[in-house]
Write a protein that holds these residues in place. Structure first.
Motif, PDB file in Angstrom:
ATOM      1  N   ARG A  66      44.876  22.564  29.337  1.00  0.00           N
ATOM      2  CA  ARG A  66      44.334  23.829  30.145  1.00  0.00           C
ATOM      3  C   ARG A  66      45.574  24.884  30.629  1.00  0.00           C
ATOM      4  N   GLU A  67      45.497  25.976  30.295  1.00  0.00           N
ATOM      5  CA  GLU A  67      45.928  26.945  30.821  1.00  0.00           C
ATOM      6  C   GLU A  67      45.376  27.966  31.713  1.00  0.00           C
ATOM      7  N   PHE A  68      46.074  28.523  32.780  1.00  0.00           N
ATOM      8  CA  PHE A  68      45.358  29.655  33.652  1.00  0.00           C
ATOM      9  C   PHE A  68      46.067  30.799  33.493  1.00  0.00           C
ATOM     10  N   TYR A  69      45.374  32.086  33.623  1.00  0.00           N
ATOM     11  CA  TYR A  69      45.706  33.341  33.412  1.00  0.00           C
ATOM     12  C   TYR A  69      45.284  34.105  34.573  1.00  0.00           C
ATOM     13  N   SER A  70      46.285  35.140  34.887  1.00  0.00           N
ATOM     14  CA  SER A  70      45.935  36.280  35.681  1.00  0.00           C
ATOM     15  C   SER A  70      45.699  37.448  35.210  1.00  0.00           C
ATOM     16  N   PRO A  71      44.920  38.510  35.898  1.00  0.00           N
ATOM     17  CA  PRO A  71      44.696  39.745  35.421  1.00  0.00           C
ATOM     18  C   PRO A  71      45.971  40.663  35.371  1.00  0.00           C
ATOM     19  N   GLU A  72      45.798  41.575  34.339  1.00  0.00           N
ATOM     20  CA  GLU A  72      46.959  42.624  34.292  1.00  0.00           C
ATOM     21  C   GLU A  72      46.538  43.908  35.417  1.00  0.00           C
ATOM     22  N   ILE A  73      47.523  44.208  36.283  1.00  0.00           N
ATOM     23  CA  ILE A  73      47.193  45.292  36.854  1.00  0.00           C
ATOM     24  C   ILE A  73      47.574  46.775  36.294  1.00  0.00           C
ATOM     25  N   LYS A  74      46.687  47.367  36.308  1.00  0.00           N
ATOM     26  CA  LYS A  74      46.515  48.393  35.567  1.00  0.00           C
ATOM     27  C   LYS A  74      47.139  49.874  36.375  1.00  0.00           C
ATOM     28  N   GLY A  75      47.055  49.726  37.653  1.00  0.00           N
ATOM     29  CA  GLY A  75      47.450  50.833  38.634  1.00  0.00           C
ATOM     30  C   GLY A  75      46.841  51.218  39.470  1.00  0.00           C
ATOM     31  N   MET A  76      46.926  52.316  40.148  1.00  0.00           N
ATOM     32  CA  MET A  76      46.128  52.752  41.312  1.00  0.00           C
ATOM     33  C   MET A  76      45.141  53.580  40.921  1.00  0.00           C
ATOM     34  N   VAL A  77      44.133  53.552  41.459  1.00  0.00           N
ATOM     35  CA  VAL A  77      42.734  54.292  41.076  1.00  0.00           C
ATOM     36  C   VAL A  77      42.405  55.118  42.540  1.00  0.00           C
ATOM     37  N   LEU A  78      43.047  54.991  43.593  1.00  0.00           N
ATOM     38  CA  LEU A  78      42.682  55.562  44.893  1.00  0.00           C
ATOM     39  C   LEU A  78      44.025  55.734  45.751  1.00  0.00           C
ATOM     40  N   THR A  79      44.551  56.741  46.117  1.00  0.00           N
ATOM     41  CA  THR A  79      45.655  56.991  46.966  1.00  0.00           C
ATOM     42  C   THR A  79      45.279  57.915  48.175  1.00  0.00           C
ATOM     43  N   GLU A 363      35.387  42.761  29.672  1.00  0.00           N
ATOM     44  CA  GLU A 363      36.349  42.374  30.841  1.00  0.00           C
ATOM     45  C   GLU A 363      35.837  42.407  32.386  1.00  0.00           C
ATOM     46  N   LEU A 364      36.823  41.914  33.201  1.00  0.00           N
ATOM     47  CA  LEU A 364      36.379  41.776  34.564  1.00  0.00           C
ATOM     48  C   LEU A 364      37.406  42.831  35.304  1.00  0.00           C
ATOM     49  N   LEU A 365      36.995  43.405  36.335  1.00  0.00           N
ATOM     50  CA  LEU A 365      37.595  44.667  36.864  1.00  0.00           C
ATOM     51  C   LEU A 365      37.876  43.978  38.403  1.00  0.00           C
ATOM     52  N   PHE A 366      39.097  43.799  38.750  1.00  0.00           N
ATOM     53  CA  PHE A 366      39.371  43.475  40.079  1.00  0.00           C
ATOM     54  C   PHE A 366      40.147  44.495  40.985  1.00  0.00           C
ATOM     55  N   SER A 387      46.766  51.704  49.317  1.00  0.00           N
ATOM     56  CA  SER A 387      46.343  52.272  48.312  1.00  0.00           C
ATOM     57  C   SER A 387      45.390  51.324  47.598  1.00  0.00           C
ATOM     58  N   THR A 388      44.386  51.927  46.694  1.00  0.00           N
ATOM     59  CA  THR A 388      43.442  50.821  45.877  1.00  0.00           C
ATOM     60  C   THR A 388      43.989  50.610  44.518  1.00  0.00           C
ATOM     61  N   GLY A 389      44.223  49.474  44.140  1.00  0.00           N
ATOM     62  CA  GLY A 389      44.805  49.248  42.706  1.00  0.00           C
ATOM     63  C   GLY A 389      43.327  48.429  41.845  1.00  0.00           C
ATOM     64  N   VAL A 390      43.506  48.524  40.571  1.00  0.00           N
ATOM     65  CA  VAL A 390      42.756  47.705  39.789  1.00  0.00           C
ATOM     66  C   VAL A 390      43.490  46.839  38.696  1.00  0.00           C
ATOM     67  N   ALA A 391      42.907  45.778  38.387  1.00  0.00           N
ATOM     68  CA  ALA A 391      43.531  44.675  37.521  1.00  0.00           C
ATOM     69  C   ALA A 391      42.238  44.110  36.604  1.00  0.00           C
ATOM     70  N   THR A 392      42.789  44.005  35.273  1.00  0.00           N
ATOM     71  CA  THR A 392      41.555  43.583  34.369  1.00  0.00           C
ATOM     72  C   THR A 392      41.715  42.372  33.800  1.00  0.00           C
TER      73      THR A 392
END
Length: 522
Positions: A66-79, A363-366, A387-392
């Protein structure tokens, strides 16, 4: 009560959770194993949602890793940009401080409630794609504030929930405020549209980062309550639990239980070397499980952070529950972490949004709040620069059973009603077998009959050469086994239709669905 997965869950949580105050004698305990992993149901129903491999609940035998994974941070969407958000140049913030993120299928919009300016307004933004946001003019002053300004109070924590099952009061709010004398107020509100809110309904005291969620598996509304424990000269945070059968009944809820804390497996920070604390815990139903985002505080303590002008180090970790009360936390790597880079937009103080994530196709958007510590007027401040960020993350991509060669796994006895077996996998080849409860392959549904294929899809049906239908074995105890070559198996499920819908829950909503469950495609 018997849950969707055969787990016996008490009508009242007294049997599972002690009162909050009993926790004072045992700070930072060892990790606890959920009861349902110690004693599984003899036969596990798997009709509700995709079945994820985040724990051993559905694994009887396995040679896979079993392997666990983390989302990829895409950057800011609201500043911070508007006057509300800039806070006169003191502590600019345009970030969820819990607040909420949801996809609303009624008008096909991503909806974000967030903190505008530190201890400022509850503001609202919306988007058609989840990446480009607009701030509608809502208030009489032309701002996107959704509550009138308080004359003598300041907002702190806020938590908003979209209840897609409600006809009128679709949006629910918990709000925590303080006045200038530091007196605290906790209240509930409702709204039909998420913009115009009812008068407040005062409730018994809660901590400042208390948050709200709905557990559909127990059919309960829950407050995840910020609680404090005194240790020496510092206060330590943990979570208490309140639940009610309806949202309005939370106002009369007087019973509170110790729920979750940081534990001995939460690593201390190398620099600050503080005891870890559970700063917050937010939950949402995803497919057949509850996701839990554990916000782990690692320092420095408030007084030190204020003196240094540095954001506190709070990173997000993932936990999983099959009843919404007990959690498995096998993965102790950060799920979404601050960069730690001085002055970067995501230096630290990472906060999840209520609702946690939205399903967008594969995808899941966090969405999360992140703080830089940069203040136009003061230079540096612990609460400046939010700021607000999003990760996928790949859909179901929290964990996978993997192999670099060839491996197999089999489930304990399960039962289901449906016509097709589906998987989310990425591998060189995959085969499946339906077995009776003793592990013997059913005629026509063996590995030899299975059409072996390469898979790289979040939704792929498994087929056999025979015309045997799974409907013939509906409701009977069966085992499902998989053979995997060079790849990853994220989930499996039985679907009732040819589209492969799972019937599971869709977290804070799905762009491709018209309800909160994976049932009807638009």
């Amino acid at each position: 009560m018997i849950l969707h997965n055969g787990i016996l869950s008490p009508d009242c949580v007294d049997a599972l959770l002690p009162t909050a105050w009993s926790y004072r004698s045992s700070f930072q305990t060892l990790p606890q194993t959920p009861n349902y992993l110690k004693e599984r149901p003899d036969v596990i129903p798997i009709d509700c949602g995709r079945q994820l491999f985040v724990d051993d609940f559905l694994i009887e035998e396995s040679s896979l890793h079993r392997e666990f994974y983390s989302p990829e941070i895409k950057g800011m969407v609201l500043t911070p940009e508007t006057a509300l958000e800039m806070d006169h140049g003191n502590c600019p913030v345009a970030a969820p401080f819990k607040d909420g993120i949801f996809y609303d299928p009624t008008d096909k919009k991503f909806k974000l409630w967030y903190q505008a300016g530190w201890f400022g307004a509850v503001a609202y933004a919306e988007s058609c794609d989840g990446f480009h946001w607009i701030r509608p003019h809502i208030a009489v002053d032309g701002s996107n504030r959704i509550l009138p300004a308080f004359e003598d109070r300041f907002r702190d924590g806020c938590s908003i929930w979209l209840d897609q099952s409600a006809d009128t009061e679709r949006f629910k709010m918990f709000l925590f405020t303080r006045d200038r004398q530091k007196r605290e107020y906790a209240e509930l509100r409702t709204s039909a549209n998420g913009l115009d809110w009812s008068a407040p309904l005062r409730i018994m005291p809660c901590g400042d980062t208390t948050s709200l969620f709905y557990n559909p598996f127990r059919d309960r509304w829950v407050l995840s309550v910020r609680s404090l424990y005194q240790k020496g000269k510092y206060l330590y945070r943990y979570r208490s639990y309140r639940e009610a059968a309806s949202f309005s009944e939370l106002a009369d809820c007087r019973r509170e239980y110790f729920w979750q804390s940081a534990d001995a497996n939460d690593e201390r920070d190398d620099i600050w070397d503080c005891d870890t604390q559970l700063y917050s815990l937010d939950c949402v139903a995803y497919e057949s499980i509850m996701l839990g985002i554990f916000q782990i505080f690692k320092g420095p303590h408030n007084a030190v952070a204020e003196q240094l002008g540095e954001p506190k180090k709070c990173d997000l970790y993932i936990g999983f529950s099959r009843d919404g009360i007990q959690f498995s936390r096998l993965n102790r790597e950060p799920f979404i972490a601050g960069s730690g880079v001085h002055g970067a937009w995501d230096e630290g103080y990472i906060h999840p949004a209520s609702g946690i994530c939205i399903v967008n196709g594969d995808e899941l958007l966090f969405y999360f709040g992140a703080w830089s510590g940069n203040s136009p007027r003061m230079g540096r401040h612990m609460y400046a620069g939010g700021s607000t960020g999003v990760a996928t993350l790949r859909r179901d991509g929290f964990a996978a059973l993997t192999t670099n060669s060839t491996g197999h796994m089999s489930t304990p006895p399960v039962c289901f009603h449906g016509e097709g077996l589906w998987v989310n996998a990425q591998c060189k080849s995959l085969r499946a077998e339906i077995q009776d409860k003793n592990g013997h392959a059913l005629p026509g549904l063996s590995f030899q009959d299975c059409i072996c294929r390469s898979v790289n899809s979040t939704k792929q049906q498994v087929l056999w050469n025979s015309a045997v239908s799974l409907h013939a074995i509906s409701g009977k105890p069966m085992r499902i086994a998989f053979e995997l070559e060079q790849g990853k198996l994220f989930s499996f499920w039985i679907s009732n239709d040819k589209s492969g819908s799972s019937g599971g829950y869709l977290a804070a909503g799905s762009v491709q669905h018209s309800s909160i469950k994976d049932e009807t495609y638009e």
